[in-house]
Structures are given as structure tokens and as C-alpha cells.
Design a protein around this motif. Structure first.
Motif, mmCIF file in Angstrom:
data_model
loop_
_atom_site.group_PDB
_atom_site.id
_atom_site.type_symbol
_atom_site.label_atom_id
_atom_site.label_comp_id
_atom_site.label_asym_id
_atom_site.label_seq_id
_atom_site.Cartn_x
_atom_site.Cartn_y
_atom_site.Cartn_z
ATOM 1 N N PRO B 228 0.816 -1.220 0.000
ATOM 2 C CA PRO B 228 0.000 0.000 0.000
ATOM 3 C C PRO B 228 0.856 1.280 0.000
ATOM 4 O O PRO B 228 0.443 2.291 -0.564
ATOM 5 N N VAL B 229 2.039 1.204 0.601
ATOM 6 C CA VAL B 229 2.917 2.385 0.621
ATOM 7 C C VAL B 229 3.379 2.726 -0.791
ATOM 8 O O VAL B 229 3.394 3.893 -1.193
ATOM 9 N N GLY B 232 -0.343 2.345 -3.266
ATOM 10 C CA GLY B 232 -1.621 2.887 -2.806
ATOM 11 C C GLY B 232 -1.683 4.398 -2.884
ATOM 12 O O GLY B 232 -0.672 5.076 -3.016
ATOM 13 N N ARG B 235 -5.387 7.448 0.832
ATOM 14 C CA ARG B 235 -6.283 6.779 1.777
ATOM 15 C C ARG B 235 -5.948 5.309 1.975
ATOM 16 O O ARG B 235 -6.365 4.723 2.971
ATOM 17 N N ASP B 236 -5.274 4.710 0.994
ATOM 18 C CA ASP B 236 -5.088 3.261 1.033
ATOM 19 C C ASP B 236 -4.110 2.855 2.127
ATOM 20 O O ASP B 236 -2.961 3.291 2.134
ATOM 21 N N ALA B 237 -4.609 2.026 3.011
ATOM 22 C CA ALA B 237 -3.746 1.529 4.082
ATOM 23 C C ALA B 237 -4.257 0.183 4.533
ATOM 24 O O ALA B 237 -5.445 -0.100 4.441
ATOM 25 N N ASN B 241 0.112 -0.952 8.197
ATOM 26 C CA ASN B 241 0.523 0.445 8.047
ATOM 27 C C ASN B 241 0.197 1.237 9.309
ATOM 28 O O ASN B 241 0.939 2.150 9.699
ATOM 29 N N LEU B 242 -0.922 0.898 9.940
ATOM 30 C CA LEU B 242 -1.269 1.584 11.191
ATOM 31 C C LEU B 242 -0.282 1.229 12.301
ATOM 32 O O LEU B 242 0.083 2.077 13.112
#
Lengths: 380, 288
Positions: B228-229, B232, B235-237, B241-242
Motif C-alpha cells: 500500500p505504501v 496505494g 487513503r489506502d492503508a 501500516n497503522l
């Protein structure tokens, strides 16, 4: 202690039948294990303190400039090897340092006085002996004072360069006039939906949100309006970039037409022939970078390296390589022909034209704002 | 010591190095993370040790984390289905090929020789506005302006599928390779068409491999961080990632620990369900 005789005595006892074969080999194994465990680390520790220093920086053209113009000449002159690593941002690096042993990381190319204050807050600050860094007298007092206001009476870092996070735009699609007219608000202009970029750094997003809502970034009075601006930008943006290399690639490949950007990287793109403009809007994000020495580092070697790096010949070569003006005072040092053309260069040596992040203000809000940004970024 | 006692000890002696490594490198750090998850963050300065439930309360009750976790599971599920649909025919072809099976298997392994990050970034050169696909479409006169294909959830799923497909193919291949082909012949000799023979004989027998590949793809996909990094949009996570942001960007190690344990528990439950109904032996075969 003579280990060979000990071994011979042990062997004699084994051959005489005083100890069993199993015990003999167990003792040999234990000695081998102890030797194996001790030797590599002792060798590493000695090398770390005597013959090498670890330096971590921003990678890309910045690291290349450091390596070519500072580290390699320093190693050739002193024999001390500089092991250079890279990081994509100060937050990531701080997490690494916090998880490391003291002395594992030595010098870091940190950005902003707020970073200096954060590292000091985590107990990572060393105390430099400025007598060992005579080239400090050539540095702009405005830069040094900013750091010494955080650690009165001592310094853990030397100022090294400065720059801005301004607005970069593709001139094929956006004129200079339009950029000047719209300023920071161009990043929330729906006309460029899907062609806007932005740094994934929460400070930069909030700083530009403040500019877009007409507020002072160092004294935001309506944070809700700022979050709304951040949301608008998020919905219009194609990509949040995470490194200078990614920024340059997005602009050069025309994936995006406009973004905020690091001044030196845009200068590098211009040097490569890309028609990318750069504009610092009023109250644009200025920052001053330093070479921060971590607590537990070999101070003598680090101070010697810092002094070498602040030498005008080295400092100017690095600045020309990385495209960020050096911390050297232009009223005291002739900086040559290229540096005065770099973005953000201040010929007065006072840096009064740049707006820097107030470390107390930004670090005080870090916990809340960084977490809120994570949510806002994901659609909340 | 009796021979029986010595034989009983032998497996443990052989297992000792691996068990020690697992204990020191997995269990002990995991225990640290468990302890950390009950501490409280400090933005500047040391975290506050103690037994606080704040992080767990946030991780379990905050809608933000729940939504991202569900989205992560959704992306992992879509990726797994895509891998299964793409992987089964490939695995079938390899398993039934004569003579060149080893070459095909080596070709399947080739992507593992290249860094996962490089493989993911290669999509930028393929799908970018000046990438290969857009250039080809413009050259062919199909489009006049480049199409914006990158930096959305679809490209994240595409990147994950690219990464995980070999795991699926290998697992299905192992399963198919162990099926006696004469079973299909027997089915056809009894009047079944080739398609019926496949549906009623081969496919059911290969389901354990499909399930093992599915589990691997799902777990690896749900735990991914880098795709996703790179591919993406803003918004994409995914949930990892969190965890990264909590630990690295916000320096909130206690919350990051709670989030990482939550993800571990969710995936652990899925593995436990798999083990309950299919057993881990099939997974070991696929990995072997």
C-alpha cells in the motif's frame, strides 16, 4: 594468562584418563563458544570507537554529496571510516535509535530544531566540545542560537544546511503567474484533482493546511479548519510521497503536476533539465538541518569529522552537491557562484526571511496531531 | 541410561537449536510486545510502565481501527481469490506437464530471487502515465491521453497478487502432483467427461492444497505493509501500516504493540480454524 598451556594441561589430563572424552570435548566446546561470542563483538566495539563512525542521512543525492565530498576525503585524510546509512524521515530514524544500544548510531543529519528538541527529550543528546570544532565560528549565529536555546550552555549538534519545503509545479501545466496567485491554495484546487501530490509527513500537511486557511503555522487558532483543508487535499491528491526519490520520480514522470517539495530536490530536477518551477509561498516551511551527535558516540572522532565537514571547502562542495545552502555565514565566507542561486539562500546570514517551526509549539502538539493525521489520511 | 530413554531424548536434542531460536527470537520479543501493550505512551521522553488498558480499549473499540482491519481482511480475501483463480490453472499445467516440470518450477521460483520491493515497484514502470502499458496503448492509437492507473486499491491488490501468486501455485501443485492421474482416466472410462472428471475427482482431491495456499496468501496478504505504501493512494492503508505509523511516526510503541498483537490474534484465529478442519500437515507439504 597462557591459554595454550591450559589446553595442554587439559589434553594431558584427558590422555592420562583423568577426565572422560565427553568432558574433554565439552570443555573445548565451552571455550570455543565463549571465544566465538566474545571476539566478534569486542572487535566490532573496538572498531566502532577507534576506526569508524556511523552517519545516517536522507539518502539519494544528499547522501551521495556527503559521501563524495565529505566522507571519502575525510577517510582518506584521517583513516577513520564513515559508515553511512539512510532514513526516509526523522520519525523513522528516531524509532530506530530508541530501539538501539547506546553508541550504535553516532551522527545523524536531522531536520529542524523540533527534531533536535525531540532527540534531546529522549535523552539522546551528547555534549560537544566546541574547542575541537574551530570551524563553528564560521557558522551563522542565527542557526546556532536556535539549537542552543533548546540546550542552553551546550550543543549536541552543529548546524549544517538549511532549505525550504515550498511548492513545486510542472511549468507545462501551471504557469509561474498562476502559482504566485494561488500560492499554497493550489494544493486544494479541484482543477488539478488527481495531479496533486503531498508529503506524507503530518507536520507538512498541517503546516500547509494552516497556510491554506490563512493561519500562522506556528500559532494555529482554528485546527478544525486545518483538518478540513488536509481532507480536501487528501481527496484531490493522487499520492502522498514518502521520500525525496519518490517526489522526484512523481514530478519527472508527470504523475503529478504540483506538490509541496524540498527545495534541493527540485533544484536537482531543474539541473536534470525538467521544467519544474519552485515557489516559496509566504510563511513557507523553512528548516535548518544539523549534524546531531548521539549520546555514547566516540566524541573525539565525531568532533573531528564535524570540524572537517564544516571546513569551507568541504561544506561548499557538499552544499553544491546536495543543493541546499550551507550553514556557513555568507558574510564571513565566500560561498562561490552556485550557492547564491540555490532556493532559500539568504545572503544576509540572518535567515530572517524564512519561517521555521517553533519546536515547543510543534512538539507540544505532536502526540495529538500525528495521531489525528493518521485518521484524517484514511478518510476520517 | 536405557535405550528407550535415549531414543525418547533424541528428538528433543535435535529440536533444541530450533526451539531455542524460536524461543529467543520469537517468543521472548513477543512477550516484550505484550508487556509494552499495557504501557502508556509519552510523546517526548520514556513511556510510562504499568498495567494500563487504554491501548487495548482503543484497539478493540475504536471504529477507525476496526474499519481498517476489516478493509485489510477484505483486501487479503480478494487477493487470495485472485491468486486461486490465477494459480490453479498454472499449477495444473505444471503438474500435468511432461518432461519440463522442473523448468516450470524453477521459473515459478525465479521471482523470489528478486526483492519483493523491486517487484512491487516494477508496476510503476508498467502502469505509470509514462509506463509501458500507457505507452503501448498510445502507440497503438487506442488512447490519446495516458490513463491514470496507479495509486488506488486495485493496484494494491494487483501488487499483492503478483507477490503471493507463487505461494498459491506451489501449494496447489504439491497437491495436484500427488493425485494419481489414473483416477481421472477411471472417471472418464466410466462415462464422465474430462470436465466432470476434473470437477468431481481432481478438484476435490486438490482442495487441501488450495486451502493451504489460500491460508498462506491470506495471512501474508493481511500482514503486508509495503504494497500500500508503494502502490496505494493517500487513503489506502492496511492494518500493518497503522502499526508502522503508531510505532514509527507517532512513536506510540504501546499502542503499536497492542495493534500488532490484535492483528496477530485475528490471523491466529484463522490459522486455528484452518488447523481444526484441514490440519497443518498440508501446509507443511506446500511449504516443503
Amino acid at each position: 594468562m597462557d591459554d595454550t598451556k591450559r589446553y595442554e594441561r587439559l589434553r594431558d589430563r584427558f590422555q592420562d584418563g583423568d577426565i572422560s572424552r565427553r568432558k574433554f570435548f565439552s570443555l573445548l566446546g565451552a571455550v570455543g563458544a565463549a571465544y566465538g561470542l566474545q571476539t566478534p563483538f569486542a572487535k566490532y566495539a573496538n572498531a566502532q570507537s577507534v576506526s569508524q563512525v556511523r552517519f545516517d542521512g536522507w539518502g539519494g543525492i544528499v547522501s551521495e554529496a556527503f559521501r563524495k565530498h565529505a566522507f571519502d576525503p575525510y577517510t582518506a585524510k584521517s583513516g577513520v571510516k564513515v559508515v553511512d546509512g539512510t532514513f526516509p524521515g526523522g520519525d523513522e530514524y528516531l524509532a530506530l535509535v530508541r530501539a538501539s544500544k547506546e553508541g550504535e548510531y553516532n551522527i545523524a543529519h536531522l531536520s529542524g530544531v523540533f527534531d533536535y528538541a525531540r532527540y534531546e527529550g529522549f535523552g539522546l543528546a551528547s555534549e560537544l566540545n566546541l574547542d575541537n570544532i574551530p570551524n563553528m565560528k564560521l557558522v551563522m549565529p542565527a542557526l546556532t542560537n536556535a539549537f542552543s536555546s533548546v540546550t542552553p550552555g551546550s550543543l549536541s549538534a552543529v548546524p549544517y544546511d538549511y532549505g525550504t519545503t515550498g511548492l513545486a509545479y510542472n511549468r507545462k501545466y501551471i504557469s509561474d503567474e498562476e502559482m504566485k496567485e494561488k500560492g499554497a491554495k493550489i494544493l486544494i484546487d479541484a482543477a488539478y484533482k488527481g495531479k496533486i501530490g503531498g508529503w506524507s509527513d503530518w507536520r507538512t500537511r498541517i503546516w500547509y493546511g494552516a497556510l491554506q486557511t490563512g493561519q500562522d503555522p506556528n500559532n494555529i487558532t482554528d485546527i478544525d479548519a486545518v483538518w478540513e483543508a488536509v481532507r480536501t487535499h487528501r481527496d484531490l491528491a493522487l499520492k502522498y510521497w514518502g521520500s525525496g526519490a519518490e517526489l522526484m520520480s512523481l514530478l519527472a514522470e508527470e504523475e503529478i503536476y504540483v506538490t509541496e517539495a524540498w527545495s534541493g530536490r527540485i533544484y536537482a530536477l531543474q539541473e536534470q533539465g525538467h521544467d519544474i518551477g519552485y515557489y516559496d509561498p509566504p510563511n513557507g516551511f523553512g528548516w535548518q538541518e544539523c549534524l546531531f551527535v548521539m549520546k555514547g558516540s566516540p566524541m573525539g572522532a565525531c568532533e573531528e569529522l564535524l570540524n572537517f565537514m564544516l571546513d569551507p571547502a568541504t561544506s561548499i562542495a557538499v552544499a553544491e552537491g546536495q543543493n541546499y545552502p550551507p550553514a556557513l555565514d555568507p558574510t564571513k565566507v565566500d560561498l562561490g557562484a552556485k550557492i547564491p542561486t540555490l532556493p532559500a539562500f539568504d545572503a544576509t546570514g540572518t535567515l530572517s526571511g524564512l519561517t521555521f517551526a517553533n519546536p515547543g509549539y510543534w512538539n507540544g502538539n505532536e502526540a495529538e496531531w500525528s495521531e489525528t493525521f493518521s485518521r484524517v489520511q484514511r478518510g476520517y | 541410561m536405557s535405550i528407550e530413554a535415549r531414543e525418547a531424548r533424541q528428538p528433543w536434542i535435535l529440536l533444541a537449536p530450533a526451539l531455542s531460536a524460536i524461543f529467543l527470537l520469537l517468543i521472548v520479543p513477543l512477550l516484550f510486545i505484550v508487556v509494552y501493550s499495557f504501557w502508556l505512551r509519552s510523546a517526548v521522553g520514556a513511556d510510562t510502565p504499568g498495567f494500563f488498558l487504554d491501548n487495548w480499549k482503543a484497539a478493540l473499540t475504536d471504529r477507525f481501527y476496526r474499519d481498517i482491519l476489516l478493509n485489510t481482511l477484505k483486501i487479503a480475501a480478494i487477493t487470495t481469490v485472485a491468486c486461486a483463480l490465477l494459480g490453479y490453472p498454472a499449477a495444473y499445467f505444471i503438474a500435468r506437464s511432461k518432461g519440463n516440470k522442473m523448468i516450470l518450477l524453477i521459473m515459478l521460483m525465479l521471482p523470489f530471487w528478486i526483492s519483493y520491493i523491486i517487484r512491487t515497484m516494477s508496476w510503476i514502470n508498467i502502469l505509470g502515465v509514462s509506463g509501458a502499458l500507457n505507452s503501448a496503448l498510445i502507440w497503438a492509437g487506442i488512447i490519446s491521453e495516458p490513463i491514470q492507473m496507479l495509486y488506488n486499491e486495485t493496484t494494491v491488490i494487483l501488487g499483492l497478487t503478483h507477490f503471493l501468486l507463487p505461494f498459491m501455485v506451489l501449494n496447489i501443485f504439491v497437491s495436484l502432483d500427488g493425485i494419481d492421474t489414473s483416477l481421472e482416466d477411471a472417471a472418464t472410462s466410466l462415462g464422465a467427461t474430462r470436465w466432470q472428471a476434473f470437477l468431481q475427482v481432481t478438484l476435490p482431491l486438490s482442495l487441501p492444497g488450495l486451502a493451504a495456499g489460500g491460508l498462506l496468501c491470506f495471512v501474508l496478504g493481511a500482514g503486508t505493509y509495503i504494497t500500500p505504501v508503494i502502490l496505494g493512494g493517500p487513503r489506502d492503508a492496511m492494518f500493518a501500516n497503522l502499526v508502522f505509523e503508531a510505532i514509527i511516526r507517532q512513536l506510540n510503541w504501546p499502542l503499536g504493540s497492542a495493534l500488532s498483537l490484535l492483528l496477530l490474534m485475528v490471523l491466529g484465529v484463522l490459522v486455528a480454524i484452518y488447523n481444526r478442519y484441514l490440519g497443518m500437515a498440508q501446509l507443511a507439504k506446500g511449504l516443503g
